[in-house]
Scaffold this motif. Structure first.
Motif, mmCIF file in Angstrom:
data_model
loop_
_atom_site.group_PDB
_atom_site.id
_atom_site.type_symbol
_atom_site.label_atom_id
_atom_site.label_comp_id
_atom_site.label_asym_id
_atom_site.label_seq_id
_atom_site.Cartn_x
_atom_site.Cartn_y
_atom_site.Cartn_z
ATOM 1 N N THR A 180 0.917 -1.437 0.349
ATOM 2 C CA THR A 180 0.235 -0.288 -0.343
ATOM 3 C C THR A 180 0.642 1.368 0.298
ATOM 4 O OG1 THR A 180 -0.240 -0.013 2.341
ATOM 5 C CG2 THR A 180 -1.547 -1.369 1.193
ATOM 6 N N ALA A 181 0.294 2.659 -0.183
ATOM 7 C CA ALA A 181 0.970 4.018 -0.684
ATOM 8 C C ALA A 181 1.794 4.136 0.619
ATOM 9 C CB ALA A 181 0.435 4.830 -1.072
ATOM 10 N N GLN A 182 0.759 3.952 2.215
ATOM 11 C CA GLN A 182 0.789 3.554 3.263
ATOM 12 C C GLN A 182 2.050 3.319 3.631
ATOM 13 O OE1 GLN A 182 -1.177 2.512 6.516
ATOM 14 N NE2 GLN A 182 -2.039 3.937 7.634
ATOM 15 N N THR A 183 1.981 1.987 3.301
ATOM 16 C CA THR A 183 3.055 0.876 3.721
ATOM 17 C C THR A 183 4.256 1.747 3.398
ATOM 18 O OG1 THR A 183 2.115 -1.502 3.627
ATOM 19 C CG2 THR A 183 4.230 -1.613 3.307
ATOM 20 N N ILE A 184 5.021 2.364 1.670
ATOM 21 C CA ILE A 184 5.793 2.458 1.151
ATOM 22 C C ILE A 184 5.927 3.624 1.895
ATOM 23 C CG2 ILE A 184 6.608 3.970 -0.803
ATOM 24 C CD1 ILE A 184 6.080 0.647 -0.735
ATOM 25 N N CYS A 185 4.753 4.476 2.156
ATOM 26 C CA CYS A 185 5.091 5.867 3.216
ATOM 27 C C CYS A 185 6.671 5.246 4.736
ATOM 28 C CB CYS A 185 3.747 6.602 3.963
ATOM 29 S SG CYS A 185 3.483 7.478 2.689
ATOM 30 N N TYR A 186 6.025 4.442 4.868
ATOM 31 C CA TYR A 186 6.418 4.290 6.171
ATOM 32 C C TYR A 186 8.543 3.629 5.908
ATOM 33 C CZ TYR A 186 2.012 4.339 8.229
ATOM 34 O OH TYR A 186 0.642 5.214 8.725
ATOM 35 N N GLU A 187 8.073 2.578 5.143
ATOM 36 C CA GLU A 187 9.414 1.892 4.979
ATOM 37 C C GLU A 187 10.602 3.683 4.256
ATOM 38 O OE1 GLU A 187 9.544 -0.565 1.051
ATOM 39 O OE2 GLU A 187 8.270 -2.149 2.112
ATOM 40 N N VAL B 108 11.336 11.215 -3.838
ATOM 41 C CA VAL B 108 10.783 10.830 -4.972
ATOM 42 C C VAL B 108 10.349 9.897 -5.216
ATOM 43 C CG1 VAL B 108 11.690 11.067 -7.195
ATOM 44 C CG2 VAL B 108 13.118 12.373 -5.509
ATOM 45 N N ALA B 109 9.137 9.406 -5.847
ATOM 46 C CA ALA B 109 7.698 8.702 -5.525
ATOM 47 C C ALA B 109 6.677 8.937 -6.356
ATOM 48 C CB ALA B 109 7.768 8.888 -3.760
ATOM 49 N N ALA B 110 6.261 7.510 -6.038
ATOM 50 C CA ALA B 110 4.607 7.860 -6.977
ATOM 51 C C ALA B 110 3.797 8.775 -6.717
ATOM 52 C CB ALA B 110 4.312 6.518 -7.360
ATOM 53 N N PRO B 111 2.930 9.685 -7.146
ATOM 54 C CA PRO B 111 2.036 10.590 -6.755
ATOM 55 C C PRO B 111 1.234 9.875 -5.502
ATOM 56 C CG PRO B 111 2.079 10.483 -9.168
ATOM 57 C CD PRO B 111 2.647 8.766 -8.814
ATOM 58 N N ASP B 112 0.913 8.360 -5.553
ATOM 59 C CA ASP B 112 -0.440 8.368 -4.515
ATOM 60 C C ASP B 112 1.120 8.367 -3.037
ATOM 61 O OD1 ASP B 112 -2.644 8.052 -6.151
ATOM 62 O OD2 ASP B 112 -2.290 6.203 -6.281
ATOM 63 N N VAL B 113 1.834 8.300 -2.858
ATOM 64 C CA VAL B 113 2.262 7.818 -2.299
ATOM 65 C C VAL B 113 2.816 9.764 -1.195
ATOM 66 C CG1 VAL B 113 4.638 7.546 -0.825
ATOM 67 C CG2 VAL B 113 3.925 5.936 -2.657
ATOM 68 N N ALA C 102 7.057 14.504 -6.665
ATOM 69 C CA ALA C 102 5.847 13.494 -7.345
ATOM 70 C C ALA C 102 6.377 12.819 -8.704
ATOM 71 C CB ALA C 102 4.700 13.521 -7.913
ATOM 72 N N GLU C 103 6.691 11.318 -8.792
ATOM 73 C CA GLU C 103 7.037 10.902 -10.021
ATOM 74 C C GLU C 103 5.702 9.928 -10.932
ATOM 75 O OE1 GLU C 103 9.776 12.039 -12.483
ATOM 76 O OE2 GLU C 103 8.960 10.417 -13.263
ATOM 77 N N GLY C 104 5.440 11.239 -12.308
ATOM 78 C CA GLY C 104 3.813 10.350 -12.208
ATOM 79 C C GLY C 104 4.895 9.040 -13.210
ATOM 80 N N SER C 105 5.909 8.725 -13.575
ATOM 81 C CA SER C 105 6.011 7.891 -14.213
ATOM 82 C C SER C 105 6.676 6.594 -12.993
ATOM 83 C CB SER C 105 7.232 7.651 -14.936
ATOM 84 O OG SER C 105 8.562 7.573 -14.041
ATOM 85 N N PHE C 106 6.423 6.379 -11.583
ATOM 86 C CA PHE C 106 7.004 5.692 -11.053
ATOM 87 C C PHE C 106 5.798 4.522 -10.919
ATOM 88 C CE2 PHE C 106 10.954 7.242 -10.341
ATOM 89 C CZ PHE C 106 11.353 7.343 -9.542
ATOM 90 N N ARG C 107 6.061 3.648 -10.561
ATOM 91 C CA ARG C 107 5.069 2.966 -9.945
ATOM 92 C C ARG C 107 4.984 2.529 -8.238
ATOM 93 N NH1 ARG C 107 8.698 -0.804 -12.214
ATOM 94 N NH2 ARG C 107 9.642 -1.365 -9.994
ATOM 95 N N GLN C 108 4.062 2.520 -7.690
ATOM 96 C CA GLN C 108 3.785 2.951 -6.158
ATOM 97 C C GLN C 108 4.979 2.368 -4.919
ATOM 98 O OE1 GLN C 108 -0.426 2.609 -4.881
ATOM 99 N NE2 GLN C 108 -0.030 1.416 -3.943
#
Length: 487
Positions: A414-421, A441-446, A473-479
């Motif tokens: 999840t985006a939340q999991t990535i935030c915490y990582e 630098v991360a996906a827009p949702d993150v 935000a980097e639109g080309s990044f996966r979540q």
């Protein structure tokens, strides 16, 4: 057995790893916003009674109504009809048995219990066995003379006019009379606080919340075999010391505050184990492998020989692969916190003695599991059916979500999991480098999550490291993809 417990606490989540013989054996995660409800006691309201199913839907204040079967109300035989026990609009006192899972609501019971370190208290709240003085003993204390001895001890410590029941936990065998009395005092006080709260609240209301994950680990997991309990939060270390001092002073000397340069979970590569435990495939040292598939109703585990060709003949290859798989399966069930029905497809074995040896190895390794398990014999199709008690979400359900791209066939974090990582990674980088600024630098949702729900934790981290943290935000990044740029 050498056993350590690692407790990693941040404002957003608590993560616990049980280390035995230098390897991660068990993982538990509790997120601040997603804390489970098992053990919570509610003043609830009956929404609907279903005579045909002998069940009822109960409102406890969650998004979905909870569920209760007539067997969760009374154990009497024969059981009365549920419509004679409950009616719509009725206010009742209930306790959560299981968290909401998938599309299912929480499971409730009216047979309340409050757990302590050594004892479980059954309040005199109208349940079948708790209306009068009662002493029960854990099934794990299986020697008749030991069961009678501990019951006699408790009977001597309980007041003459005691109401309600006491269940003796396994740890009570080694507890002193003072420790048992302290436990009873804590449990009675907790019950009185619940009764007092009932007078001032309207249904649906939460009256009692179970302990935090870190406190439950001290209460339920740490024991004589535990050599050290490491905590990486100074504030929570002091809280746990206070908790241990009151209820389990024998653990005080084992509690230590981790202050090393390396992150606590990095000491045993716990994050790498978490990532492995989220995958379908588990490689065995011999070259064989497991394939683990989790569905809402059950989990299936398929054992394969893979590249293993080490034995003298096919039968020996199959047997040794299955033996290794039995050990790995027991560990994976704990790591992933898999529960419910589990079907294991071992590689077909011709000899009955080989089947019995594999089954014995599986049961032997499951003895270390804190969750209750039950294992059947090999079926006619060569399958082993087993169950493992499920009360909380599995590791995958906590940390992952269905992938919209693959229509739910796979999962991503999840985006939340990535935030915490990312927050944890910044702490690691801060310990090794001294840049002017950290840029995420991360996906827009993150990035959106950092700007909205998680902005408090991001601000707290910035204050902690004393460096500015900027977002891009980097639109080309996966979540799951991100970079941390040091400048």
């Amino acid at each position: 057995m050498n056993e350590e417990i690692l407790i990693n606490i941040t404002p957003q989540e608590t993560r616990v790893a049980l280390i035995q013989q230098g390897a991660v054996q068990e993982l538990q995660i509790e997120r601040t916003r997603q804390r489970g409800i098992v053990g919570n006691i509610y003043l609830a309201k009956v929404v609907r009674v279903l005579p045909g199913m002998q069940s009822a839907f109960i409102e406890i204040g969650l998004d979905r109504t909870a569920f209760m079967h007539v067997a969760d109300i009374t154990q009497s035989n024969p059981q009365p009809q549920i419509e004679k026990l409950l009616f719509e609009g009725q206010t009742i006192l209930v306790q959560a048995l299981k968290d909401p899972l998938g599309t299912k609501g929480a499971r409730l019971t009216t047979q309340l219990s409050i757990a302590g370190r050594n004892l479980v208290y059954l309040p005199p709240a109208g349940t079948d066995i708790a209306t009068e003085k009662y002493i029960g003993v854990s099934q794990r204390i299986d020697q008749p003379e030991e069961r009678e001895a501990i019951k006699a001890r408790l009977a001597g410590l309980m007041a003459e006019d005691e109401k309600g029941g006491i269940i003796v936990r396994t740890s009570a065998q080694d507890a002193s009379d003072t420790e048992l009395q302290n436990d009873m005092r804590y449990l009675r006080t907790t019950w009185e606080n619940i009764r007092e709260a009932m007078k001032h609240k309207a249904a649906p209301s939460l009256l009692y919340q179970d302990l935090s994950l870190a406190e439950r680990v001290l209460r339920d997991v740490a024991g004589e075999e535990t050599t050290q309990i490491r905590v990486d939060s100074a504030e929570n270390f002091e809280k746990l010391k206070g908790f241990a001092n009151l209820y389990m002073p024998n653990l005080l000397g084992k509690l230590t505050l981790h202050r090393g340069e390396r992150a606590l979970f990095d000491l045993f590569d716990v994050d790498a184990e978490i990532n492995k435990a989220l995958g379908r495939r588990v490689d065995l040292k011999s070259g064989g492998y497991l394939m683990i598939d989790q569905t809402e109703s059950m989990t299936t585990i398929d054992v394969n020989t893979g590249s293993y060709v080490g034995a003298r003949n096919l039968d020996d290859t199959v047997f040794k692969t299955n033996l290794e798989a039995a050990q790995a399966i027991a560990r994976q069930l704990r790591l992933r916190n898999l529960g419910g029905i589990i079907i294991i497809d071992f590689i077909d074995m011709i000899g009955k003695d080989h089947q019995e040896s594999v089954l014995h190895e599986l049961k032997r390794n499951l003895e270390r599991d804190h969750a209750r398990t039950s294992v059947s014999e090999f079926s006619a199709l060569g399958l082993v059916e087993m169950t493992r008690k499920r009360t909380r979400e599995s590791l995958a359900h906590i940390t992952c979500e269905p992938c919209a791209t693959c229509m739910g066939k796979g999962e991503i974090k999840t985006a939340q999991t990535i935030c915490y990582e990312i927050l944890r990674e910044i702490v690691r980088e801060h310990r090794q480098f001294n840049p002017r600024e950290f840029r995420i630098v991360a996906a827009p949702d993150v990035i959106d999550l950092f700007l909205e729900e998680e902005n408090q934790f991001l601000a707290q981290l910035g204050d902690f490291i004393g460096k500015p943290i900027t977002l891009q935000a980097e639109g080309s990044f996966r979540q799951e993809q991100y970079d941390i740029v040091l400048s």
